[in-house]
Motif scaffolding. Structure first.
Motif, PDB file in Angstrom:
ATOM      1  N   GLY A   1     -20.272   4.996 -68.679  1.00 49.64           N
ATOM      2  CA  GLY A   1     -20.172   3.543 -68.577  1.00 49.64           C
ATOM      3  C   GLY A   1     -20.267   2.931 -69.965  1.00 49.64           C
ATOM      4  O   GLY A   1     -21.181   3.254 -70.726  1.00 49.64           O
TER       5      GLY A   1
ATOM      6  N   ARG B   1     -23.423   2.363 -71.981  1.00 49.06           N
ATOM      7  CA  ARG B   1     -24.331   1.735 -71.030  1.00 49.06           C
ATOM      8  C   ARG B   1     -24.949   2.758 -70.065  1.00 49.06           C
ATOM      9  O   ARG B   1     -26.035   2.543 -69.557  1.00 49.06           O
ATOM     10  CB  ARG B   1     -23.598   0.652 -70.223  1.00 49.06           C
ATOM     11  CG  ARG B   1     -23.150  -0.546 -71.065  1.00 49.06           C
ATOM     12  CD  ARG B   1     -24.355  -1.292 -71.613  1.00 49.06           C
ATOM     13  NE  ARG B   1     -24.002  -2.421 -72.440  1.00 49.06           N
ATOM     14  CZ  ARG B   1     -23.921  -2.397 -73.760  1.00 49.06           C
ATOM     15  NH1 ARG B   1     -24.169  -1.261 -74.416  1.00 49.06           N
ATOM     16  NH2 ARG B   1     -23.599  -3.447 -74.460  1.00 49.06           N
ATOM     17  N   GLN B   2     -24.251   3.877 -69.824  1.00 47.62           N
ATOM     18  CA  GLN B   2     -24.775   4.899 -68.922  1.00 47.62           C
ATOM     19  C   GLN B   2     -23.949   6.173 -69.057  1.00 47.62           C
ATOM     20  O   GLN B   2     -22.730   6.121 -69.252  1.00 47.62           O
ATOM     21  CB  GLN B   2     -24.733   4.402 -67.473  1.00 47.62           C
ATOM     22  CG  GLN B   2     -25.374   5.335 -66.461  1.00 47.62           C
ATOM     23  CD  GLN B   2     -25.325   4.778 -65.052  1.00 47.62           C
ATOM     24  OE1 GLN B   2     -24.831   3.662 -64.822  1.00 47.62           O
ATOM     25  NE2 GLN B   2     -25.834   5.533 -64.091  1.00 47.62           N
TER      26      GLN B   2
ATOM     27  N   ARG C   1     -22.941   1.609 -64.985  1.00 51.16           N
ATOM     28  CA  ARG C   1     -23.130   0.289 -65.593  1.00 51.16           C
ATOM     29  C   ARG C   1     -22.084   0.093 -66.688  1.00 51.16           C
ATOM     30  O   ARG C   1     -21.603   1.050 -67.289  1.00 51.16           O
ATOM     31  CB  ARG C   1     -24.533   0.177 -66.196  1.00 51.16           C
ATOM     32  CG  ARG C   1     -25.655   0.264 -65.162  1.00 51.16           C
ATOM     33  CD  ARG C   1     -27.009   0.021 -65.818  1.00 51.16           C
ATOM     34  NE  ARG C   1     -27.315   1.018 -66.838  1.00 51.16           N
ATOM     35  CZ  ARG C   1     -27.885   2.193 -66.574  1.00 51.16           C
ATOM     36  NH1 ARG C   1     -28.177   2.550 -65.336  1.00 51.16           N
ATOM     37  NH2 ARG C   1     -28.171   3.025 -67.550  1.00 51.16           N
TER      38      ARG C   1
END
Length: 200
Positions: free
Chosen positions: A171, A154-155, A114
């Motif tokens: 991410g 994000r990840q 992501r």
């Protein structure tokens, strides 16, 4: 009322009565508003003191080590999000760069991430011991840590370990500046640290 007949004692009493409501209103105003201005001031100070000179170009160190990866952790700071790779022994080299996609070591399978940009973190250290026993086995390879609520991350996903190196996919919100370095400790262990800024 004749103002010439007001005594100093009367004036003092009137001022004292007027001061009471003023103090009563002033105290709650300071107490109630203290939190917000303090947070704003702290945030402004943090932004003003954020480190500069970071970039988004690849950062690499070719040093290899047999000291294995044992953990991956993340944390939030005022100016950046941080990922830490724990090593049992000598500090590793690394290759950290923005890529179009991250792929698993060896097999070459796509690692979905992501975010608006993807950082590939190659740690020049295995995630297994000299006897081949795994030293790092994440419970969920797609979500190594929970980065919900982070400003930049994000990840964090595991892309495997192969031929003496370990790869992690990160991410991030956008292509933001980052910094890579190693730290000694605790004890004889070391840490690989990647900080990714919240803003340019």
């Amino acid at each position: 009322m004749n103002i010439h007949h007001i005594t100093p004692k009367t004036i003092f009493a009137a001022l004292a009565v007027m001061a009471v409501p003023a103090a009563a209103f002033a105290a709650p105003a300071l107490t109630g508003s203290a939190t917000a201005p303090r947070a704003t001031s702290t945030t402004a100070a943090a932004i003003a003191t954020c480190p500069g000179g970071w970039g988004s170009l690849p950062e690499a160190n070719s040093r290899m080590t047999q000291a294995p990866v044992t953990a991956v952790r993340t944390g939030r700071h005022a100016c950046f999000d941080r990922i830490v790779v724990d090593i049992r022994g000598r500090a590793p080299g690394y290759d950290v760069r923005y890529v179009t996609n991250v792929y698993t070591d060896g097999a070459g399978h796509l690692v979905p991430l992501r975010g608006g940009a993807k950082l590939q973190v190659v740690v020049r250290a295995p995630a297994y011991s000299s006897t081949g026993a795994a030293t790092y086995t994440p419970k969920n390879a797609k979500e190594l840590t929970n980065v919900t609520g982070y400003s930049t991350f994000r990840q964090v996903a595991y892309a495997g370990t192969f031929e003496g190196q370990t790869t992690i996919g990160l991410g991030v919100r956008a292509r933001l500046p980052f910094k890579v370095y190693t730290l000694a400790g605790p004890g004889s262990n070391t840490r690989l640290v990647i900080d990714v800024a919240h803003h340019w």
